[in-house]
Design a protein around this motif. Structure first.
Motif, PDB file in Angstrom:
ATOM      1  N   LYS A  29     -59.417  45.944  25.065  1.00  9.37           N
ATOM      2  CA  LYS A  29     -58.996  47.329  24.652  1.00  9.37           C
ATOM      3  C   LYS A  29     -57.748  47.690  25.045  1.00  9.37           C
ATOM      4  O   LYS A  29     -57.502  47.325  26.286  1.00  9.37           O
ATOM      5  CB  LYS A  29     -60.244  48.279  25.219  1.00  9.37           C
ATOM      6  CG  LYS A  29     -59.855  49.683  24.798  1.00  9.37           C
ATOM      7  CD  LYS A  29     -61.186  50.582  25.491  1.00  9.37           C
ATOM      8  CE  LYS A  29     -60.877  51.964  25.005  1.00  9.37           C
ATOM      9  NZ  LYS A  29     -61.815  52.612  25.739  1.00  9.37           N
ATOM     10  N   ILE A  30     -57.051  48.148  24.083  1.00 12.16           N
ATOM     11  CA  ILE A  30     -55.582  48.495  24.428  1.00 12.16           C
ATOM     12  C   ILE A  30     -55.604  50.091  24.001  1.00 12.16           C
ATOM     13  O   ILE A  30     -55.490  50.182  22.634  1.00 12.16           O
ATOM     14  CB  ILE A  30     -54.491  47.705  23.753  1.00 12.16           C
ATOM     15  CG1 ILE A  30     -54.759  46.648  24.438  1.00 12.16           C
ATOM     16  CG2 ILE A  30     -53.200  48.561  24.092  1.00 12.16           C
ATOM     17  CD1 ILE A  30     -53.645  45.457  23.583  1.00 12.16           C
ATOM     18  N   GLY A  31     -55.525  51.015  24.742  1.00  9.99           N
ATOM     19  CA  GLY A  31     -55.579  52.453  24.162  1.00  9.99           C
ATOM     20  C   GLY A  31     -56.904  52.816  23.791  1.00  9.99           C
ATOM     21  O   GLY A  31     -57.919  52.384  24.297  1.00  9.99           O
ATOM     22  N   SER A  32     -57.111  53.379  22.392  1.00  7.74           N
ATOM     23  CA  SER A  32     -58.319  53.453  21.685  1.00  7.74           C
ATOM     24  C   SER A  32     -58.558  52.203  20.746  1.00  7.74           C
ATOM     25  O   SER A  32     -59.786  52.198  20.084  1.00  7.74           O
ATOM     26  CB  SER A  32     -58.059  54.654  20.994  1.00  7.74           C
ATOM     27  OG  SER A  32     -57.234  54.538  19.988  1.00  7.74           O
ATOM     28  N   HIS A  58     -69.207  42.176   9.346  1.00  2.58           N
ATOM     29  CA  HIS A  58     -68.471  41.483  10.250  1.00  2.58           C
ATOM     30  C   HIS A  58     -67.228  42.098  10.537  1.00  2.58           C
ATOM     31  O   HIS A  58     -66.646  42.786   9.661  1.00  2.58           O
ATOM     32  CB  HIS A  58     -68.317  40.099   9.876  1.00  2.58           C
ATOM     33  CG  HIS A  58     -69.504  39.328   9.774  1.00  2.58           C
ATOM     34  ND1 HIS A  58     -69.740  38.176   9.044  1.00  2.58           N
ATOM     35  CD2 HIS A  58     -70.808  39.575  10.510  1.00  2.58           C
ATOM     36  CE1 HIS A  58     -70.913  37.886   9.046  1.00  2.58           C
ATOM     37  NE2 HIS A  58     -71.774  38.671   9.884  1.00  2.58           N
ATOM     38  N   PHE A  59     -66.616  42.224  11.816  1.00  4.97           N
ATOM     39  CA  PHE A  59     -65.055  42.874  12.109  1.00  4.97           C
ATOM     40  C   PHE A  59     -64.144  42.093  11.218  1.00  4.97           C
ATOM     41  O   PHE A  59     -64.483  40.711  10.863  1.00  4.97           O
ATOM     42  CB  PHE A  59     -65.034  42.211  13.411  1.00  4.97           C
ATOM     43  CG  PHE A  59     -65.703  42.957  14.591  1.00  4.97           C
ATOM     44  CD1 PHE A  59     -66.228  44.321  14.397  1.00  4.97           C
ATOM     45  CD2 PHE A  59     -66.053  41.993  15.880  1.00  4.97           C
ATOM     46  CE1 PHE A  59     -67.015  44.978  15.279  1.00  4.97           C
ATOM     47  CE2 PHE A  59     -66.861  42.803  16.708  1.00  4.97           C
ATOM     48  CZ  PHE A  59     -67.531  44.350  16.384  1.00  4.97           C
ATOM     49  N   VAL A  60     -63.191  42.575  10.929  1.00  4.12           N
ATOM     50  CA  VAL A  60     -62.067  42.046  10.046  1.00  4.12           C
ATOM     51  C   VAL A  60     -61.067  41.392  10.873  1.00  4.12           C
ATOM     52  O   VAL A  60     -60.681  42.073  11.594  1.00  4.12           O
ATOM     53  CB  VAL A  60     -61.523  43.130   9.152  1.00  4.12           C
ATOM     54  CG1 VAL A  60     -60.355  42.725   8.504  1.00  4.12           C
ATOM     55  CG2 VAL A  60     -62.587  43.812   8.344  1.00  4.12           C
ATOM     56  N   ASP A  61     -60.634  40.071  10.473  1.00  2.89           N
ATOM     57  CA  ASP A  61     -59.538  39.526  10.948  1.00  2.89           C
ATOM     58  C   ASP A  61     -58.198  40.100  10.894  1.00  2.89           C
ATOM     59  O   ASP A  61     -57.782  40.800   9.983  1.00  2.89           O
ATOM     60  CB  ASP A  61     -59.230  37.924  10.436  1.00  2.89           C
ATOM     61  CG  ASP A  61     -60.671  37.189  10.728  1.00  2.89           C
ATOM     62  OD1 ASP A  61     -61.450  37.448  11.392  1.00  2.89           O
ATOM     63  OD2 ASP A  61     -60.392  35.903  10.138  1.00  2.89           O
ATOM     64  N   CYS A  62     -57.624  40.274  12.065  1.00  2.00           N
ATOM     65  CA  CYS A  62     -56.101  40.827  12.067  1.00  2.00           C
ATOM     66  C   CYS A  62     -55.066  39.819  12.863  1.00  2.00           C
ATOM     67  O   CYS A  62     -54.203  40.418  13.163  1.00  2.00           O
ATOM     68  CB  CYS A  62     -56.224  42.223  13.331  1.00  2.00           C
ATOM     69  SG  CYS A  62     -56.787  41.983  14.702  1.00  2.00           S
ATOM     70  N   SER A  63     -55.573  38.516  12.861  1.00  4.69           N
ATOM     71  CA  SER A  63     -54.374  37.560  13.404  1.00  4.69           C
ATOM     72  C   SER A  63     -54.995  36.488  12.383  1.00  4.69           C
ATOM     73  O   SER A  63     -55.891  36.353  11.714  1.00  4.69           O
ATOM     74  CB  SER A  63     -54.636  37.244  14.691  1.00  4.69           C
ATOM     75  OG  SER A  63     -55.877  36.539  15.023  1.00  4.69           O
ATOM     76  N   ASN A  79     -49.319  44.888  17.380  1.00  4.93           N
ATOM     77  CA  ASN A  79     -48.178  45.806  16.939  1.00  4.93           C
ATOM     78  C   ASN A  79     -46.850  44.875  17.245  1.00  4.93           C
ATOM     79  O   ASN A  79     -45.835  45.456  18.013  1.00  4.93           O
ATOM     80  CB  ASN A  79     -48.003  47.028  17.990  1.00  4.93           C
ATOM     81  CG  ASN A  79     -49.091  47.922  17.349  1.00  4.93           C
ATOM     82  OD1 ASN A  79     -49.632  47.967  16.014  1.00  4.93           O
ATOM     83  ND2 ASN A  79     -49.580  48.549  18.242  1.00  4.93           N
ATOM     84  N   GLY A  80     -47.023  43.629  16.766  1.00  5.40           N
ATOM     85  CA  GLY A  80     -45.668  42.639  16.911  1.00  5.40           C
ATOM     86  C   GLY A  80     -45.746  41.816  18.426  1.00  5.40           C
ATOM     87  O   GLY A  80     -44.671  41.345  18.720  1.00  5.40           O
ATOM     88  N   LYS A  81     -46.659  42.144  19.358  1.00  3.05           N
ATOM     89  CA  LYS A  81     -46.797  41.608  20.607  1.00  3.05           C
ATOM     90  C   LYS A  81     -47.817  40.788  20.918  1.00  3.05           C
ATOM     91  O   LYS A  81     -48.659  40.937  20.237  1.00  3.05           O
ATOM     92  CB  LYS A  81     -46.938  42.713  21.778  1.00  3.05           C
ATOM     93  CG  LYS A  81     -45.500  43.669  21.883  1.00  3.05           C
ATOM     94  CD  LYS A  81     -45.568  44.792  22.831  1.00  3.05           C
ATOM     95  CE  LYS A  81     -44.083  45.490  22.470  1.00  3.05           C
ATOM     96  NZ  LYS A  81     -43.925  46.496  23.677  1.00  3.05           N
ATOM     97  N   THR A  82     -47.683  39.975  21.849  1.00  2.00           N
ATOM     98  CA  THR A  82     -48.572  38.918  22.157  1.00  2.00           C
ATOM     99  C   THR A  82     -49.579  39.444  23.084  1.00  2.00           C
ATOM    100  O   THR A  82     -49.198  40.516  23.801  1.00  2.00           O
ATOM    101  CB  THR A  82     -47.979  37.453  22.599  1.00  2.00           C
ATOM    102  OG1 THR A  82     -47.419  38.002  23.911  1.00  2.00           O
ATOM    103  CG2 THR A  82     -47.174  37.027  21.756  1.00  2.00           C
ATOM    104  N   ILE A  83     -50.791  38.729  23.573  1.00  3.51           N
ATOM    105  CA  ILE A  83     -51.842  39.301  24.468  1.00  3.51           C
ATOM    106  C   ILE A  83     -51.148  39.204  25.710  1.00  3.51           C
ATOM    107  O   ILE A  83     -51.097  40.253  26.526  1.00  3.51           O
ATOM    108  CB  ILE A  83     -52.991  38.400  24.426  1.00  3.51           C
ATOM    109  CG1 ILE A  83     -53.782  38.488  23.233  1.00  3.51           C
ATOM    110  CG2 ILE A  83     -53.790  38.546  25.651  1.00  3.51           C
ATOM    111  CD1 ILE A  83     -54.951  37.597  22.907  1.00  3.51           C
ATOM    112  N   GLN A  84     -50.311  38.187  26.008  1.00  2.09           N
ATOM    113  CA  GLN A  84     -49.559  38.323  27.496  1.00  2.09           C
ATOM    114  C   GLN A  84     -48.680  39.487  27.457  1.00  2.09           C
ATOM    115  O   GLN A  84     -48.479  40.034  28.536  1.00  2.09           O
ATOM    116  CB  GLN A  84     -48.674  36.836  27.708  1.00  2.09           C
ATOM    117  CG  GLN A  84     -48.303  36.717  28.965  1.00  2.09           C
ATOM    118  CD  GLN A  84     -47.317  35.347  29.024  1.00  2.09           C
ATOM    119  OE1 GLN A  84     -47.199  34.774  28.239  1.00  2.09           O
ATOM    120  NE2 GLN A  84     -47.462  35.065  30.366  1.00  2.09           N
TER     121      GLN A  84
END
Length: 102
Positions: A29-32, A58-63, A79-84
């Protein structure tokens, strides 16, 4: 897909890598926005947007799909950033197996 646990995981970035290797999925979770990070038949990794569902509910892929956890963690799908890069602003939750997300 499992159900998102109510209690957040107490995990650091290195712990997340190990957690994914052992458990094969986690909610982030990031923000909402909530993402479902999961492997696909133990062959590929992907992120899914939990706010969007397809015709099979099913959830839609976003990567894109990638074969390893390391490649997955390097994908800039938030938003153009990695998980790290977003880790310090994210909260992680276990995916409870055997339970459907509602």
């Amino acid at each position: 897909m499992g159900k998102k646990a109510a209690e957040a995981l107490d995990i650091n970035y290195e712990g997340l890598v190990e957690y994914l290797h052992c458990n094969h999925s986690v909610y982030m979770k990031i923000g909402s926005t909530v993402y479902y990070l999961t492997d696909c038949n133990y062959e590929s990794w992907r992120a899914q947007d939990t706010s969007r569902r397809n015709e099979k509910n099913h959830f839609v892929d976003c990567s894109e799909l990638v074969p390893t956890v390391d490649e997955f963690l390097a994908l800039p799908f938030v938003n153009g950033k990695t998980i790290q890069e977003v880790f310090d602003h994210a909260t992680f939750y276990a995916s409870l197996s055997g339970e459907k997300d509602a």
